[in-house]
Design a protein around this motif. Sequence first.
Motif, PDB file in Angstrom:
ATOM      1  N   ILE A 624       0.970  -1.102  -0.131  1.00 46.94           N
ATOM      2  CA  ILE A 624      -0.169   0.367   0.100  1.00 46.94           C
ATOM      3  C   ILE A 624       0.806   0.890   0.396  1.00 46.94           C
ATOM      4  O   ILE A 624       0.681   2.104  -0.922  1.00 46.94           O
ATOM      5  N   ASN A 625       1.838   1.601   0.831  1.00 46.24           N
ATOM      6  CA  ASN A 625       3.052   2.435   1.131  1.00 46.24           C
ATOM      7  C   ASN A 625       3.340   3.057   0.103  1.00 46.24           C
ATOM      8  O   ASN A 625       3.648   3.897  -0.893  1.00 46.24           O
ATOM      9  N   GLU A 626       3.816   1.689  -0.760  1.00 46.75           N
ATOM     10  CA  GLU A 626       4.489   1.832  -2.302  1.00 46.75           C
ATOM     11  C   GLU A 626       3.579   2.905  -3.362  1.00 46.75           C
ATOM     12  O   GLU A 626       4.152   3.380  -4.042  1.00 46.75           O
ATOM     13  N   TRP A 627       2.506   2.493  -2.963  1.00 47.97           N
ATOM     14  CA  TRP A 627       1.058   2.845  -4.501  1.00 47.97           C
ATOM     15  C   TRP A 627       1.378   4.710  -3.535  1.00 47.97           C
ATOM     16  O   TRP A 627       1.114   5.028  -4.557  1.00 47.97           O
ATOM     17  N   LEU A 630       4.002   6.193  -4.789  1.00 44.29           N
ATOM     18  CA  LEU A 630       3.911   6.210  -6.422  1.00 44.29           C
ATOM     19  C   LEU A 630       3.016   7.440  -6.848  1.00 44.29           C
ATOM     20  O   LEU A 630       2.774   8.637  -7.801  1.00 44.29           O
ATOM     21  N   TYR A 631       1.837   7.612  -5.547  1.00 45.58           N
ATOM     22  CA  TYR A 631       0.855   8.274  -5.958  1.00 45.58           C
ATOM     23  C   TYR A 631       1.186  10.320  -6.106  1.00 45.58           C
ATOM     24  O   TYR A 631       0.797  10.958  -6.794  1.00 45.58           O
ATOM     25  N   MET A 636       2.099  16.622  -9.897  1.00 41.76           N
ATOM     26  CA  MET A 636       2.151  17.476 -10.847  1.00 41.76           C
ATOM     27  C   MET A 636       1.872  17.279 -11.932  1.00 41.76           C
ATOM     28  O   MET A 636       1.131  17.462 -12.866  1.00 41.76           O
ATOM     29  N   GLU A 637       2.082  15.458 -12.681  1.00 41.44           N
ATOM     30  CA  GLU A 637       1.880  15.549 -14.030  1.00 41.44           C
ATOM     31  C   GLU A 637       0.151  15.277 -14.376  1.00 41.44           C
ATOM     32  O   GLU A 637      -0.701  15.435 -15.114  1.00 41.44           O
TER      33      GLU A 637
END
Length: 677
Positions: A624-627, A630-631, A636-637
Motif C-alpha cells: 500500500i505504501n509503495e502505491w 507513487l501516487y 504534478m503530472e
Amino acid sequence: DDEDLNEEDPLEFDAGFGNIIVVDNLPVVPKEKFEKLEGVVRKIYSQIGVIKEDGLWMPLDPATQKTLGYCFIEYNTPQEAELAKEKTNGYKLDKAHIFAVNMFEDIEKFLKVPDEWAPPETKPYAPGENLQHWLTDEKARDQFVIRAGSDTEVLWNDARHLKPEPVYKRSFWTESFVQWSPLGTYLATVHRQGAAVWGGATSFNRLMRYAHPQVKLIDFSPGERFLVTYSSHEPSNPRDTHRVVLNIFDVRTGKVMRDFKGSADEFAIGGTGGVTGVSWPVFRWGGGKEDKYFARIGKNVISVYETETFTLIDKKSFKVDNVMDFCWSPTDPILALYAPELGGGNQPARVSLLQIPSKEELRQKNLFSVSDCKMYWQSNGEYLAVKVDRYTKTKKSTYTGFELFRIKERDIPIEVFELENKNDKIIAFAWEPKGHRFAIIHGDGPRPDVTFYSMRSAHNAGRYSKLTTLKGKQANSLYWSPAGRFIILAGLKGFNGQLEFYNVDELETMATAEHFMATDIEWDPTGRYVATAVTSVHEMENGFNIWSFSGKLLYRIPKDHFFQFLWRPRPPSFLSPEKEEEIAKNLKKYSKKYEAEDQDVSMLLSEQDREKRKMLKDEWERWINEWKTLYEEEKMERQKLRDGEASDEEEEYEAKEVEVEELLDVSEEILSFDSEQ
C-alpha cells in the motif's frame, strides 16, 4: 551409482569367455576315431543350446596325435553355457568316463590358487553402525520412502508439524524399484548387475552388494537373514521357454547359499503374479522369524528345504498329487496345501495341514464340486480361512463358502461358514491382525455390503458370530490397521478413491473422505497414520496424502511421476503382552508427558501461524505504501493534465453544462410552386 559398482567390484568379466565351457574326462582316442568322438560330444551338447560355428575344439597331442581328454565348447549365450555345465557335469559316457564340466572363466581362477596354503589375514574388529538407530527417535515418528521421477527420498512422517521431514535423498539410487526388508533394517535397491542393501545410524550407506546380472525381482526372508534374487533370460531358440536363475544370498556376508536354474515352466506352478509365467515369490518362507525353512511347489510335489544346510528335508521332496497352492503359517512350521479334484470328481479336492519337518498331517478336509480355492492365514497363526468357490448342481454357476480352521485348539476343529445369501459374490476378505474378527465385502450390485464377524460369540468362544452388516457401501478393498480395531473400507479404481474410516470396537463410522483416483493405501506399522497415494498409473493428480487413523487429513504432498510409497516396517516390540496390557490400563499416566509435548507443539504452530499472519499484514502494508508514494510522485503530472486543477477529490469537482452546436449534414432540395395560386 553403477559407476562405483563397476569400479569396486566388476561383476562381469571383461574377457567375455562366459559362454565357453571345458569338458574334461573325455576318452583319449587316435586321429582316426577323432570324428566319431567329436560327433558324440556335439550330439550331447547341441541338445542344450546352439553351439557356435567352429565352436567345438578338441586339442590333439602333437607327439602322439591322440586327443588330450578334454575339449572346449562355445555357445551363443552365457546362459546356455551355464545350463550345459549344470546338466552334464557328472554325465556318464561309459564306466571309465564321467564328464567333469567347468566354465572356461573358472579355469583362470583355479590356476591362481597358490600351491601352498597361507592363513587368511585377520582384521581387527571394527564395531558397525547401529542399524536400528532410527527406532530411537524421541518423537516416536515413522519413516517412509518415496520414488518420484529419478529421485528416491527417505522422510520422517512429522504429523505433529503437519509435514514430512527429509532424512536422505538421492538421484538414480535404483534402476527399477526399492524395497524395505521385513523388519525395516535395510533398504534394497535394484541394478543391472545385481541388488544392494543400504542402512546406517544417521545416513544410508551401502552395506552389501549381491551380484546377479539382469535381476528383475527380490524377496527377503521374514527374519532378514536371506535375500532371494530372480532373473529371466530370453532363450536363443524362440521355441524354448525363458531361462530362470534364482540365487539365495546370506544378507550379511553376501555369499550365495544356494542357486536354482531351470526353465520358466519349472517355476510356474501355484500362486499368482510374477513375470514371464513364473509364480512369485517362488520360495515361501516358514518357521516364523527364524527363517528355518523355505519351500517351493513343483508338478505333483512340494520341496521343503532347511536353511542350516540348504538341502531338502529328508533329502527328498514329498509327493502331493495335483497340488496347486500352499502357504505357511505366519508363526509356526505348519504348511497348508490345496489340491483340486482328480478323475472327474472321483477323488475330491482337499486342504491339508502338515507339520514340518516331520511331514505329519495335522488335519485334512475333503471338498466337493470345487471350482476354486484360496487360503488366508490370520497374522498370529491362530486361524486359517479357506475360501471355496463351488459349482451349483447344474454346474452353470458358482457360490462361495468358507472353511474356518481353529489352529491352536485341540484336534483343530473346522467350522463351515456361509453368507446369509450364499449366492452373493465375495469381493474381498480380510482377517483383523492380531485379533479374532474378519471382514467380508459381498454382493452383486454396484454398492456391495460389508459384514463383520467374530470367531468368538457371546455365549460360545468356539463358534463364529456376526457383528454387523453395513449396507450399500462404495467399497471394494479392506485395509485393517496393523494394530486391529480400525479398518478402512476403500473404493478404489471404479469407485475413484472413496474412503470410510470405521471403528470395529464401537461399530461406528469415524469419517468418510475421498482421495480422487487413489491407487494405493498403506497403514504405517503402528496403526496411527495412513497414506493414500496416486501413482503414475494415472497421469494426473500424482502424489500422496497422510491421514490420522480416524480419517482426519493431516497433509497433502503433490509429486509428478510418482512411483512408490513404502512405510519403513518396525520389528516386533520387546514388550511382553502383560507389559503392553499394563501400559494400556495406565495410559493416562503415560500420556500426560505426550499431551504436554503436544501442547508445546500446538503453541509453536499457533506462534508460527501468528508470525505468518503478521508477515502477510506487513507485506500488504508495504505494498500500500509503495502505491501511495507513487501516487504523490505523479501528482504534478495529473494536475497538468487537468488544466491546473489541483484536487483529486471527486466531491470538489464542479459540474458545468456546456452547449456544443455541431453541423451534421447539408442538403439541397428544389421546391416547385403551383402557378395558379
